[in-house]
Write a protein that holds these residues in place. Structure first.
Motif, PDB file in Angstrom:
ATOM      1  N   ASP A  98       0.765   5.577  -1.231  1.00 22.40           N
ATOM      2  CA  ASP A  98       0.072   6.741  -1.806  1.00 22.40           C
ATOM      3  C   ASP A  98      -1.397   6.432  -2.106  1.00 22.40           C
ATOM      4  OD1 ASP A  98       2.449   8.179  -1.727  1.00 22.40           O
ATOM      5  OD2 ASP A  98       3.038   7.517  -3.732  1.00 22.40           O
ATOM      6  N   ASN A  99      -2.036   5.720  -1.163  1.00 23.16           N
ATOM      7  CA  ASN A  99      -3.458   5.365  -1.271  1.00 23.16           C
ATOM      8  C   ASN A  99      -3.759   4.474  -2.475  1.00 23.16           C
ATOM      9  OD1 ASN A  99      -4.251   6.827   1.032  1.00 23.16           O
ATOM     10  ND2 ASN A  99      -4.318   8.727  -0.142  1.00 23.16           N
ATOM     11  N   ASN A 100      -2.761   3.754  -2.955  1.00 21.45           N
ATOM     12  CA  ASN A 100      -2.950   2.804  -4.050  1.00 21.45           C
ATOM     13  C   ASN A 100      -2.379   1.452  -3.649  1.00 21.45           C
ATOM     14  OD1 ASN A 100      -4.154   4.607  -6.012  1.00 21.45           O
ATOM     15  ND2 ASN A 100      -2.145   5.564  -6.202  1.00 21.45           N
TER      16      ASN A 100
ATOM     17  N   ARG B 221       0.856  -1.193   0.000  1.00 21.05           N
ATOM     18  CA  ARG B 221       0.000   0.000   0.000  1.00 21.05           C
ATOM     19  C   ARG B 221       0.887   1.236   0.000  1.00 21.05           C
ATOM     20  NH1 ARG B 221      -5.218   1.194  -1.407  1.00 21.05           N
ATOM     21  NH2 ARG B 221      -5.988   2.982  -0.238  1.00 21.05           N
TER      22      ARG B 221
END
Length: 448
Positions: free
Chosen positions: A388-390, A386
């Motif tokens: 950078d929110n990806n 996980r």
């Protein structure tokens, strides 16, 4: 053209000419200075060599003039060629400096032992619906006991926390309403007996042809009506809390008692009491709440978007934070057929066994519900990074090179997440140790 502009341009031209002349003068002076310095150094070098190697200087003096001039230019040529060579001017195919791809990581033997490769494969995926909930009473084993008559509380025998059996006395209520109902019962009983006796006499007289049939029918109708009133009075006393044995005793003794007993209707624990001694109560008031705490409910409100995943009988469990995140297994016992229009949720219920008594109504809980299994492309949780929110996984490109690939994943379930996009079936990926691989990638990017 404007005369002033012409004058300005002329002044600029004159200044440029002056500047050029000065630059030429400076360049000439610098050239002369360098030439004089170089000549002085050559003389000093010649004298030094003449004193130590006279044969070399004699050869130099006999050399042609072009050689001597070339020797003077030689240091400058060396400087120029060295500079050009430094910038790869003479290389027809200069090497292109490689740039590190930020998504590539190279592994060594130490890192290889910390990761494990595998393939992204199809599998049966059970989505786990996780919702917040609470512990509540099991309403199948819950009783809210109220007053049967209007009256004043004269005695309290039941207290919160007390274990009771069905039929145990909880409180006594003094009621004039009950007194009046007992009096009405006695009057109805007497009236029924008298009417029945009158009807019996009428039947005898009718057989003796003393009275007419109409009179007999009137007496029988009065007896039937009086018997119905007596039955209604008996039912009224039952509604007001008297059992049939007490009513039969009243009929025998005709002794009226104004005390109404509040009795437990189920076995369990008194969990709530809402009366005090001397309080006036009415039939609409709830006086005691009794619950069997060996069986409770876990209740949760599932968003309507996830309600289609849940069916009665599915495997479920709850996690109770107050019990150090203890997990209790169970099944879904009820799913509401309607959506709450205010919260847009569907109520779901699970039966919770509680023989130990540790679980208590009102506790917060997280309900985990397993949906029906479906075939999906799956990746294990240890393969996911996980950042950078990806979400990312590492795809193997060759023996020691891996590429970080962004993927879109669904919710977690049983240690896996389904792949929605970004990865194909059969792709070779890191299934364990992706965290270590990502740490190494950052280290290589920083030059460490």
């Amino acid at each position: 053209m404007n005369p002033q502009l012409l004058i300005l341009l002329k002044q600029i031209r004159d200044q440029l000419i002056v500047l050029k002349n000065r630059l030429l003068q400076y360049a000439e002076e610098a050239y002369d200075s360098v030439k004089a310095t170089q000549k002085q150094l050559y003389i000093q070098a010649f004298d030094w060599l003449a004193a130590r190697v006279p044969a070399f200087t004699d050869t130099y003096l006999q050399a042609p003039q072009w050689f001597k001039k070339g020797l003077f230019v030689l240091p400058w040529l060396i400087i120029v060629f060295s500079t050009l060579n430094y910038f790869d001017v003479f290389d027809p195919k200069p090497a292109v400096k490689s740039v590190q791809d930020p998504n590539i990581v190279y592994v060594n033997d130490d890192l290889r032992s910390m990761i494990k490769d595998g393939k992204a494969e199809l599998g049966q995926f059970t989505e786990e619906v996780r919702v917040s909930g609470r512990i509540d009473f099991n309403e199948s084993f819950l009783a809210r006991i109220g007053a049967n008559v209007t009256g004043r509380v004269s005695e309290i025998l039941g207290f919160p926390g007390q274990m009771v059996k069905q039929g145990d006395l909880l409180a006594k209520i003094t009621s004039t309403e009950l007194t009046q109902s007992q009096l009405s019962y006695l009057q109805a009983r007497s009236g029924s007996q008298l009417a029945e006796q009158a009807a019996n006499r009428a039947r005898i007289l009718y057989k003796e042809d003393v009275i007419a049939l109409a009179e007999l029918q009137r007496r029988e109708a009065e007896a039937t009506s009086a018997k119905a009133q007596f039955g209604a009075a008996n039912d009224q006393l039952r509604v007001q809390g008297m059992d049939q044995a007490s009513i039969d005793q009243l009929a025998k003794t005709s002794v009226i008692k104004s005390i109404n007993n509040v009795l437990a209707t189920i076995d369990g624990e008194i969990v709530e009491r809402k009366i005090t001694k001397g309080q006036v109560v009415q039939p609409a008031d709830a006086l005691f709440t009794i619950a069997d705490l060996d069986a409770l409910w876990a209740i949760a409100e599932v968003p309507e978007s996830a309600a289609y995943l849940i069916r009665k009988g599915q495997k479920s469990s709850i996690i109770v934070p107050a019990l150090r995140n203890q997990q209790i297994e169970g099944v879904v016992s009820h799913v509401d057929s309607i959506v709450n229009p205010t919260t847009r949720t569907v109520l779901v219920r699970m039966d919770v066994p509680n023989q130990s008594g540790q679980v208590k109504p009102g506790m917060l809980a997280t309900m985990l519900i397993d949906s029906q299994p479906r075939e999906r492309l799956l990746v294990p949780l240890e393969a996911i990074v996980r950042e950078d929110n990806n979400d990312y996984v590492y795809v193997r490109e060759d023996d020691d090179r891996y590429r970080m690939v962004q993927v879109k994943l669904g919710p977690e379930g049983k240690g896996f997440r389904p792949v929605l996009s970004g990865l194909k079936e059969g792709a070779e990926i890191v299934i364990q140790g992706a965290y270590h691989l990502n740490t190494e990638r950052k280290k290589q990017l920083s030059g460490g």
